[in-house]
Design a protein around this motif. Sequence first.
Motif, PDB file in Angstrom:
ATOM      1  N   ALA A   1       0.889  -1.204  -0.027  1.00 25.02           N
ATOM      2  CA  ALA A   1      -0.069   0.038  -0.127  1.00 25.02           C
ATOM      3  C   ALA A   1       0.933   1.316  -0.175  1.00 25.02           C
ATOM      4  O   ALA A   1       0.505   2.422  -0.598  1.00 25.02           O
ATOM      5  CB  ALA A   1      -1.023   0.058   1.199  1.00 25.02           C
ATOM      6  N   ILE A   2       2.067   1.331   0.682  1.00 25.36           N
ATOM      7  CA  ILE A   2       2.725   2.430   0.706  1.00 25.36           C
ATOM      8  C   ILE A   2       3.472   2.719  -0.424  1.00 25.36           C
ATOM      9  O   ILE A   2       3.642   3.953  -0.931  1.00 25.36           O
ATOM     10  CB  ILE A   2       3.964   2.615   1.876  1.00 25.36           C
ATOM     11  CG1 ILE A   2       4.288   3.723   2.377  1.00 25.36           C
ATOM     12  CG2 ILE A   2       4.895   1.216   1.849  1.00 25.36           C
ATOM     13  CD1 ILE A   2       3.459   4.643   2.510  1.00 25.36           C
ATOM     14  N   LEU A   3       3.682   1.707  -1.357  1.00 27.38           N
ATOM     15  CA  LEU A   3       4.267   1.823  -2.884  1.00 27.38           C
ATOM     16  C   LEU A   3       3.353   2.592  -3.774  1.00 27.38           C
ATOM     17  O   LEU A   3       3.610   3.352  -4.394  1.00 27.38           O
ATOM     18  CB  LEU A   3       4.624   0.602  -3.202  1.00 27.38           C
ATOM     19  CG  LEU A   3       5.076   0.411  -4.594  1.00 27.38           C
ATOM     20  CD1 LEU A   3       6.505   1.401  -4.827  1.00 27.38           C
ATOM     21  CD2 LEU A   3       5.240  -0.906  -5.050  1.00 27.38           C
ATOM     22  N   GLU A   4       2.194   2.049  -3.476  1.00 29.95           N
ATOM     23  CA  GLU A   4       0.854   2.768  -4.313  1.00 29.95           C
ATOM     24  C   GLU A   4       0.902   4.375  -4.038  1.00 29.95           C
ATOM     25  O   GLU A   4       0.866   4.976  -4.840  1.00 29.95           O
ATOM     26  CB  GLU A   4      -0.411   2.106  -3.856  1.00 29.95           C
ATOM     27  CG  GLU A   4      -0.403   0.771  -4.336  1.00 29.95           C
ATOM     28  CD  GLU A   4      -1.861   0.010  -3.906  1.00 29.95           C
ATOM     29  OE1 GLU A   4      -2.837   0.466  -4.699  1.00 29.95           O
ATOM     30  OE2 GLU A   4      -1.896  -0.716  -3.268  1.00 29.95           O
ATOM     31  N   ASN A   5       0.952   4.511  -2.643  1.00 29.45           N
ATOM     32  CA  ASN A   5       1.156   5.950  -2.336  1.00 29.45           C
ATOM     33  C   ASN A   5       2.287   6.821  -2.818  1.00 29.45           C
ATOM     34  O   ASN A   5       1.923   7.891  -3.324  1.00 29.45           O
ATOM     35  CB  ASN A   5       1.203   6.116  -0.627  1.00 29.45           C
ATOM     36  CG  ASN A   5      -0.056   5.540  -0.043  1.00 29.45           C
ATOM     37  OD1 ASN A   5       0.221   4.967   1.190  1.00 29.45           O
ATOM     38  ND2 ASN A   5      -1.267   5.312  -0.611  1.00 29.45           N
TER      39      ASN A   5
END
Length: 322
Positions: free
Chosen positions: A150-154
């Motif tokens: 998820a943090i990569l998507e952000n």
Amino acid sequence: MRRFRAFTSLLIMKIAFTGKGGSGKSTVATLFVAHLRAAGHRVLAVDADVNVHLAPLLGVTAHSRGALSHPDNVTALRSHLIGDNTLIGGVQRFVATTPPGPGSRPVTLDPGDPVLAAHAVALDERTHVMHVGTYEPEEIGAGCYHGHLAILENLLSHLRTLDGDWVVCDMVAGTDAFANSLHAQFDAIVVVVEPTPESVTVARRYRELAAAAGVADLLVFVGNKVADEIDRDYLRRELGTEPLTVLTAQAGLRRARQLGVCPSLTDLDDATPLRRVAEHVRPVDPRRRRALLRDLHLKTAGKDWVRNAYGDVSDQLEPVTV
């Protein structure tokens, strides 16, 4: 508002490498990074595989405290990205698909960018490496790797690069990138495929999912470990199309890996396939990407577990203007 629109209208060159585990996707991604560096590009290389192979192949030790998915880093990065954006409602409401908005802080590949300084290892002033992280002992049985991504998507949704900049992601093996919005974040998705039944089965499944997700045109196949014309014919027949390019079985590359040496362009008999991949990539129309990501965010916002955990996050989107 004007500042944000300028931020989102910039063209971003982002490429993902995926495929069946063992297909050589991490090695191909590493060599592609080397090709871009040799060509003088600024590069951000992101190791997003649970097995964490890209970072070591680039000579970077991936410590758990430095992983993007480490809780402290997730909080710090999301706090930075929020900036003055009041639509998000605080770090506690930042989900995987939360988009940038008015006042959001972009991430750049400038050497002085605070996100690079805090979360990346510099190979030189033009090349930085990040890693998402892997399972830690305390996480066994407590969650899945999708939460880490998820943090990569952000990060990807808030990137702002200049003409000639590249972001290269070595993704988790298989088709897990379709779990959230990662498939909509890239300008090209390279499926590395060996001439084996198992590898082409994963490649065909990736194509099916890409078509269903509306990104089939961004998907390309790159053959790897191809020994002869029989292997080439096998890939053509089983994939139903000609691969964009193929990398033959490379004795020099295999010897380097046996010695524990990071792969380099000098290990290849011919680096032309890497150039063909780079020449193939074209930036996705920003309007198309925003529409895809908007739809995916609304889909996420409509899930019961998201509503229960974060409230109604559909209000993080700006109103659509004609």
